[in-house]
Design a protein around this motif. Sequence first.
Motif, PDB file in Angstrom:
ATOM      1  N   CYS A  45      49.275  52.923  32.178  1.00 59.52           N
ATOM      2  CA  CYS A  45      48.290  52.591  31.140  1.00 59.52           C
ATOM      3  C   CYS A  45      47.024  53.422  31.304  1.00 59.52           C
ATOM      4  CB  CYS A  45      47.964  51.101  31.160  1.00 59.52           C
ATOM      5  SG  CYS A  45      49.289  50.061  30.535  1.00 59.52           S
ATOM      6  N   LEU A  49      45.561  55.922  28.494  1.00 58.85           N
ATOM      7  CA  LEU A  49      44.188  55.721  28.009  1.00 58.85           C
ATOM      8  C   LEU A  49      43.325  56.948  28.296  1.00 58.85           C
ATOM      9  CD1 LEU A  49      43.710  52.009  29.090  1.00 58.85           C
ATOM     10  CD2 LEU A  49      43.775  52.854  26.727  1.00 58.85           C
ATOM     11  N   LEU A  54      40.105  57.013  25.994  1.00 58.22           N
ATOM     12  CA  LEU A  54      39.801  55.634  25.601  1.00 58.22           C
ATOM     13  C   LEU A  54      39.412  54.775  26.805  1.00 58.22           C
ATOM     14  CD1 LEU A  54      42.664  55.077  22.992  1.00 58.22           C
ATOM     15  CD2 LEU A  54      40.222  55.448  22.544  1.00 58.22           C
ATOM     16  N   ARG A  55      38.729  55.378  27.754  1.00 57.54           N
ATOM     17  CA  ARG A  55      38.245  54.700  28.956  1.00 57.54           C
ATOM     18  C   ARG A  55      39.408  54.344  29.872  1.00 57.54           C
ATOM     19  NH1 ARG A  55      32.858  51.850  28.192  1.00 57.54           N
ATOM     20  NH2 ARG A  55      33.157  51.690  30.432  1.00 57.54           N
ATOM     21  N   HIS A  59      38.388  48.533  31.470  1.00 53.29           N
ATOM     22  CA  HIS A  59      37.515  48.383  30.303  1.00 53.29           C
ATOM     23  C   HIS A  59      38.178  47.502  29.245  1.00 53.29           C
ATOM     24  CE1 HIS A  59      34.608  49.396  27.190  1.00 53.29           C
ATOM     25  NE2 HIS A  59      35.631  49.645  26.392  1.00 53.29           N
ATOM     26  N   HIS A  60      39.450  47.722  29.000  1.00 54.39           N
ATOM     27  CA  HIS A  60      40.163  46.995  27.953  1.00 54.39           C
ATOM     28  C   HIS A  60      40.721  45.651  28.419  1.00 54.39           C
ATOM     29  CE1 HIS A  60      39.995  50.312  25.080  1.00 54.39           C
ATOM     30  NE2 HIS A  60      40.190  51.107  26.119  1.00 54.39           N
ATOM     31  N   PHE A  61      41.030  45.550  29.717  1.00 60.18           N
ATOM     32  CA  PHE A  61      41.644  44.339  30.273  1.00 60.18           C
ATOM     33  C   PHE A  61      40.926  43.983  31.579  1.00 60.18           C
ATOM     34  CE2 PHE A  61      44.748  47.047  28.139  1.00 60.18           C
ATOM     35  CZ  PHE A  61      45.145  46.218  27.100  1.00 60.18           C
ATOM     36  N   THR A  68      42.888  37.603  30.983  1.00 58.64           N
ATOM     37  CA  THR A  68      43.795  38.495  31.700  1.00 58.64           C
ATOM     38  C   THR A  68      44.272  37.911  33.033  1.00 58.64           C
ATOM     39  OG1 THR A  68      41.919  39.670  32.680  1.00 58.64           O
ATOM     40  CG2 THR A  68      42.860  40.583  30.642  1.00 58.64           C
ATOM     41  N   LYS A  79      49.902  46.526  24.481  1.00 60.66           N
ATOM     42  CA  LYS A  79      48.602  46.663  23.817  1.00 60.66           C
ATOM     43  C   LYS A  79      48.034  48.067  24.000  1.00 60.66           C
ATOM     44  CE  LYS A  79      47.333  41.797  23.793  1.00 60.66           C
ATOM     45  NZ  LYS A  79      46.323  40.796  24.141  1.00 60.66           N
ATOM     46  N   THR A  80      48.324  48.701  25.121  1.00 63.63           N
ATOM     47  CA  THR A  80      47.849  50.067  25.358  1.00 63.63           C
ATOM     48  C   THR A  80      48.525  51.046  24.407  1.00 63.63           C
ATOM     49  OG1 THR A  80      47.324  49.604  27.674  1.00 63.63           O
ATOM     50  CG2 THR A  80      47.641  51.910  27.067  1.00 63.63           C
ATOM     51  N   LEU A  83      47.107  50.612  21.010  1.00 67.89           N
ATOM     52  CA  LEU A  83      45.776  51.211  20.924  1.00 67.89           C
ATOM     53  C   LEU A  83      45.874  52.722  20.724  1.00 67.89           C
ATOM     54  CD1 LEU A  83      42.730  50.577  21.128  1.00 67.89           C
ATOM     55  CD2 LEU A  83      42.940  50.866  23.604  1.00 67.89           C
TER      56      LEU A  83
END
Length: 159
Positions: A45, A49, A54-55, A59-61, A68, A79-80, A83
């Motif tokens: 992931c 990202l 996308l960081r 950051h996302h989780f 989480t 989800k990754t 995205l």
Amino acid sequence: MRIGFGYDVHRLVSERELWLGGILIPFEKGLLGHSDADVLIHAICDAMLGAANLRDIGHHFPDTSADTLNIDSKVILRKTIELLRQHGYELGNIDATVCAEQPKLNPHIPQMQQTMADVMGVSPSQISIKATTTERLGFTGREEGISAYAVALICKNDA
């Protein structure tokens, strides 16, 4: 085309299940983490990202979120990839390496590939997974933890 790199590590502990590549591996220890601690999926992931700028996975989780806590990393993987697709990218391929002294992972690699491919809606041939040891050196060699490295190639979707 863009390329990204990912790395993750988690400590091996008693009384946890060992999840790698989205599958349960029979072993007397598991990886400690806020989620199921699947180092392979986490590294993948982060690579995807990073390729899309996308960081990162944290950051996302975030590991500070109740949402989480104990999450199945396959959810993070799904989800990754969603995205990435929202930003106009499609996966080219992944090349990943898991570093662990024990258990032996090679027999599990085809199932890991198929499981992650099913989650991402790609071909298993797009996901290369290798397993290695550190020849008993360092924390991995002492069987204190498992790490994973991954690179991901993504392509801009022309549609």
